[in-house]
Design a protein around this motif. Structure first.
Motif, short mmCIF file in Angstrom:
data_model
loop_
_atom_site.label_atom_id
_atom_site.label_comp_id
_atom_site.label_asym_id
_atom_site.label_seq_id
_atom_site.Cartn_x
_atom_site.Cartn_y
_atom_site.Cartn_z
N ASN A 71 -0.04 7.51 8.16
CA ASN A 71 -0.33 8.16 9.40
C ASN A 71 -0.85 9.83 9.26
O ASN A 71 -0.15 10.49 9.33
CB ASN A 71 0.79 8.15 10.50
N GLN A 85 -2.92 13.30 9.65
CA GLN A 85 -3.24 14.09 10.51
C GLN A 85 -3.88 15.35 9.71
O GLN A 85 -3.12 15.83 8.69
CB GLN A 85 -2.45 14.80 11.52
N LYS A 91 -7.72 6.21 7.24
CA LYS A 91 -7.98 6.61 8.55
C LYS A 91 -6.88 7.65 8.87
O LYS A 91 -6.16 8.01 8.37
CB LYS A 91 -7.39 5.46 9.77
N TYR A 92 -7.58 8.79 9.47
CA TYR A 92 -6.95 10.00 9.86
C TYR A 92 -7.33 10.65 11.13
O TYR A 92 -8.59 10.26 11.47
CB TYR A 92 -7.23 11.29 8.51
N GLN A 93 -6.65 11.38 11.40
CA GLN A 93 -6.70 12.22 12.74
C GLN A 93 -7.21 13.60 12.54
O GLN A 93 -6.50 14.45 11.86
CB GLN A 93 -5.74 11.99 13.84
N TYR A 94 -8.13 14.30 13.08
CA TYR A 94 -8.63 15.55 12.58
C TYR A 94 -8.22 16.26 13.82
O TYR A 94 -8.83 15.90 14.87
CB TYR A 94 -10.28 15.81 12.36
#
Length: 116
Positions: free
Chosen positions: A2, A4, A26-29
């Motif tokens: 997970n 970020q 997958k990553y969240q910026y």
């Protein structure tokens, strides 16, 4: 995983994003300068890397806010939390784990841990 990525549009943050894109992770910026870190995120990252690692001693904000004289105590922590431009970037979180800066050797370990 997970992931970020807290960062500002700059070379180191772009390298971190590229690292995860190339591996199809997958990553969240999160734009650090625009949104900052929540108190929980800040405490989690600080616990993982330490306060000193988070402070960018080369930033204009460091001099402007006279951080050199604050050391790394509670006052420095409060000033850092309220001034995202003081952070070293990118800050990459994976749950309770975190890195500051471009750290592919640590991210590879995270990948291997995720596979098992």
């Amino acid at each position: 995983m997970n992931i970020q990525i807290f960062g500002a549009k700059g070379f180191e943050t772009q390298k971190a994003e590229r690292y995860f894109k190339e591996r199809k992770i997958k990553y969240q910026y999160i734009d650090l300068f625009k949104y900052g870190l929540s108190k929980g995120e800040f405490d989690s990252v600080k616990a993982a890397v330490g306060l000193k690692a988070l402070i960018n001693e080369n930033s204009k904000e460091y001099e402007r806010l006279n951080m050199r004289n604050l050391g790394v105590g509670k006052v420095a922590e409060e000033v850092l939390f309220k001034n995202p431009k003081l952070f070293n970037t990118p800050i990459v979180r994976n749950g309770k784990k975190a890195t500051v800066g471009y750290q592919p050797e640590i991210w590879k370990i995270w990948e291997r841990e995720n596979e098992s």
